[in-house]
Design an enzyme around this catalytic site. Structure first.
Site, mmCIF file in Angstrom:
data_model
loop_
_atom_site.group_PDB
_atom_site.id
_atom_site.type_symbol
_atom_site.label_atom_id
_atom_site.label_comp_id
_atom_site.label_asym_id
_atom_site.label_seq_id
_atom_site.Cartn_x
_atom_site.Cartn_y
_atom_site.Cartn_z
ATOM 1 N N HIS A 91 -5.293 -6.990 4.560
ATOM 2 C CA HIS A 91 -5.916 -8.302 4.311
ATOM 3 C C HIS A 91 -7.387 -8.138 3.920
ATOM 4 O O HIS A 91 -7.870 -8.754 2.984
ATOM 5 C CB HIS A 91 -5.869 -9.162 5.582
ATOM 6 C CG HIS A 91 -4.528 -9.731 5.902
ATOM 7 N ND1 HIS A 91 -3.772 -10.440 4.989
ATOM 8 C CD2 HIS A 91 -3.813 -9.724 7.054
ATOM 9 C CE1 HIS A 91 -2.648 -10.836 5.576
ATOM 10 N NE2 HIS A 91 -2.639 -10.418 6.816
ATOM 11 N N HIS A 150 -7.901 -6.794 0.436
ATOM 12 C CA HIS A 150 -7.516 -7.829 -0.536
ATOM 13 C C HIS A 150 -8.709 -8.780 -0.730
ATOM 14 O O HIS A 150 -9.111 -9.070 -1.861
ATOM 15 C CB HIS A 150 -6.284 -8.589 -0.004
ATOM 16 C CG HIS A 150 -5.635 -9.493 -1.016
ATOM 17 N ND1 HIS A 150 -4.503 -10.226 -0.731
ATOM 18 C CD2 HIS A 150 -5.953 -9.797 -2.303
ATOM 19 C CE1 HIS A 150 -4.166 -10.926 -1.811
ATOM 20 N NE2 HIS A 150 -5.035 -10.687 -2.769
ATOM 21 N N HIS A 194 -2.273 -3.225 8.728
ATOM 22 C CA HIS A 194 -1.953 -4.587 8.291
ATOM 23 C C HIS A 194 -3.242 -5.384 8.054
ATOM 24 O O HIS A 194 -3.453 -5.959 6.983
ATOM 25 C CB HIS A 194 -1.089 -5.261 9.375
ATOM 26 C CG HIS A 194 -0.668 -6.658 9.050
ATOM 27 N ND1 HIS A 194 0.584 -6.962 8.568
ATOM 28 C CD2 HIS A 194 -1.326 -7.844 9.146
ATOM 29 C CE1 HIS A 194 0.672 -8.274 8.373
ATOM 30 N NE2 HIS A 194 -0.472 -8.828 8.716
ATOM 31 N N GLU A 195 -4.120 -5.393 9.067
ATOM 32 C CA GLU A 195 -5.358 -6.181 8.951
ATOM 33 C C GLU A 195 -6.305 -5.607 7.898
ATOM 34 O O GLU A 195 -7.007 -6.335 7.212
ATOM 35 C CB GLU A 195 -6.067 -6.288 10.314
ATOM 36 C CG GLU A 195 -5.275 -7.026 11.387
ATOM 37 C CD GLU A 195 -4.794 -8.415 10.989
ATOM 38 O OE1 GLU A 195 -5.385 -9.029 10.074
ATOM 39 O OE2 GLU A 195 -3.803 -8.901 11.576
#
Length: 597
Positions: free
Chosen positions: A391, A394, A387-388
């Site tokens: 980010h 991105h 998940h991190e």
């Protein structure tokens, strides 16, 4: 390992390398002095922004100063997060926060001064070749112009600002400080005081009596304060309507969506499409009832474990490997950057004494992103890692492709890349799982994410829409009215397989998000967009990956809805939500299949 290590005892390879931002304290101090010096130049532009060349120089100075301040702020606070008790970095963090506030104040004249230009002047600035790099900024200012009032009116609205926080502040005090819950019996039969933190733990208990008692105690307590809580929620709705009318918006909903330039259809489509797919939620409730082996499924059974505790031990090294394998569909370019992040000290891995809890991805433009974890060797931590890193990548791709001013993406887009990574990891795990118990554990983990992130948040979004429309039409919201609206929505969303206990009618009274109005829908749209991307990537391959990488590289260079549309996810249509629902349906089918075997 039972003892928590001191920061100095943690291994170097498990720590992030903040030296990539500033090699030492002296370098930070030098940049701080430069930022202060730049700040002193800002005031020289005040009153001169009607000249396009002066405006260009002012914007350039704003960018240079903002980037310095961002770098100083990020470094100081990440150092502080390594050990919150360390006084050196506590004071450095405070120093960076003060600098950030001072900078905001110094730059605050720019927008009002640009907006005081006539429509013709602003239009000519947007087309001015010298201002080409700032076209997006100027167009956004022009878009806002119709909702910015005169100087005197703006001053009045600013003064109302403190008063307008009252409903949220009062609710927060009531909910977190004054509200006292009774004692309930835990699984061991001991009397324990019910708190917000313990409530979910009680609802996750295998013992149904524990779940029921905690549920009833929670909502009876709220029921005793229903008049006060209805008054605070009412006050918040009234405040929103005041702002919408003062700023000339057709409705509170449209005012709330205006900031991100989101069309109203995105919100209404979400609700309508979820309504069309409620039979799936009802089917999942039926399956839940079957798996829990109960005659009636109650509201307090929604968090009860469906699979006997299944322990998955996954070391950090193994988690990294699985994450890399699962993200192979995103192609060579993505994997190379991921590899850099995993191997080149972007990540602060384990808990240490004084370290900030939780997990996040952060960084400053011009340097690679960083990730803070507090890794445990379990499934949840592996999903947190992917998940991190979603980010982080991105941010990496958007920083690399965009100039500073256009690199930052909106909250509306923020959860897409992180949730997509989770979807691909889940797909990878399910494909390779041979153990029936493990597979069921993974399927229920994923299905519950759909239930809580898509269905539940959409129900919240619909509740907010109904209560605002009622007050906008001149009706009042009594506690009875609020409870009836909320209860009826629960019946609609959960279906005939669920006994919707009357107590749930008071749940509206404990949701803090209702004081940040029309925000929760972003959880559901972000999750749906990510699920739609993952479906396209797994089914189409290369063309979908190309579109997705285009999305990652877009940053904030266009409006969120346009960025997604270019990448093949049109949130103004029902399609992405329908695609997410087809994934949810396949999970239910797999679970039904496993229960037959």
């Amino acid at each position: 390992m039972n003892t928590v290590l001191k920061r100095s005892e943690t291994k170097q390879e498990h720590r992030w390398k903040l030296e990539d931002l500033f090699p030492d304290q002296a370098a930070w101090d030098k940049e701080y002095a430069e930022a202060k010096q730049l700040m002193s130049k800002v005031a020289g532009f005040e009153g001169k922004l009607a000249d396009p060349l002066q405006l260009k120089q002012c914007f350039e100075l704003e960018d240079e100063l903002s980037l310095h301040v961002e770098r100083l702020y990020v470094y100081a606070n990440m150092r502080h997060h390594e050990d919150m008790a360390d006084p050196t970095y506590q004071s450095l963090s405070d120093k960076s926060k003060k600098l950030s506030v001072e900078t905001g104040e110094a730059l605050s004249f720019i927008t009002p001064e640009v907006l005081s230009l006539s429509d013709e002047e602003l239009a000519s600035f947007i087309e001015h070749p010298e201002l080409a790099a700032f076209r997006n900024t100027l167009e956004e200012m022009r878009r806002q112009k119709g909702h910015v009032l005169s100087k005197t009116e703006e001053m009045l609205l600013a003064q109302v600002g403190n008063v307008s926080q009252a409903p949220g502040t009062i609710f927060s005090m009531l909910n977190n400080a004054d509200m006292k819950f009774p004692k309930v019996k835990n699984e061991q039969g001991e009397e324990v005081e019910l708190t917000h933190g313990r409530y979910i733990q009680f609802l996750e208990s295998k013992n149904r009596d524990v779940r029921r008692e905690a549920f009833k105690a929670m909502y009876e307590t709220y029921g005793k304060m229903k008049n006060t809580l209805a008054a605070t929620l009412n006050a918040n709705v009234t405040k929103n309507i005041f702002y919408a009318r003062a700023r000339k918006y057709p409705s509170v909903l449209e005012m709330s969506l205006f900031g991100d330039n989101i069309p109203k259809e995105v919100y209404t489509n979400l609700i309508d499409t979820i309504h069309d797919h409620l039979p799936l939620m009802h089917r999942y409730m039926k399956l839940r009832k079957q798996l829990l082996k109960v005659d009636e499924l109650h509201m307090y059974d929604l968090f009860a474990p469906l699979v006997d505790e299944f322990k998955m031990e996954i070391s950090y090294e193994e988690a990294k490997q699985k994450v890399k394998e699962s993200l192979k569909p995103l192609g060579e370019n993505y994997l190379n950057v991921l590899q850099q992040g995993l191997e080149n000290s972007w990540i602060d891995v384990y808990e240490n004494e004084g370290k900030r809890s939780g997990a996040y991805s952060w960084g400053a433009y011009g340097t690679h992103p960083y990730v803070l974890l507090n890794h445990n060797d379990n499934l949840n931590s592996m999903f947190t890692l992917t998940h991190e890193m979603g980010h982080a990548l991105h941010s990496y791709f958007s920083d690399e492709a965009q100039p500073y001013r256009d690199a930052q993406y909106t909250i509306f887009l923020a959860e897409v890349a992180s949730t997509l990574n989770e979807a691909l990891l889940m797909h990878y795990m399910l494909e390779r799982s041979t153990d029936v118990k493990e597979k069921m554990y993974l399927l229920t983990y994923y299905a519950d994410q759909f239930r809580t992130t898509v269905f539940r948040q959409t129900m919240f979004a619909e509740f907010e829409k109904i209560i605002h429309e009622k007050v906008e039409q001149g009706e009042s919201l009594t506690p009875q009215e609020l409870s009836k609206i909320y209860y009826d929505l629960n019946v609609k969303y959960h279906g005939d397989e669920m006994v919707v206990d009357q107590d749930i009618e008071m749940e509206w009274a404990r949701i803090p998000h209702f004081y940040t109005s029309f925000y929760v829908y972003k959880y559901a749209t972000g999750f749906s967009a990510a699920t739609s991307f993952s479906k396209q990537i797994l089914e189409e391959g290369a063309p979908a990956v190309e579109r997705y990488l285009g999305f990652l590289k877009s940053g904030g260079s266009d409006y969120s809805i346009n960025i997604l549309k270019k990448a093949g996810v049109d949130m103004s249509s029902p399609e992405p939500i329908s695609q997410a629902m087809s994934v949810f349906e396949s999970l239910i089918e797999q679970m039904e299949q496993l229960t037959k075997n």
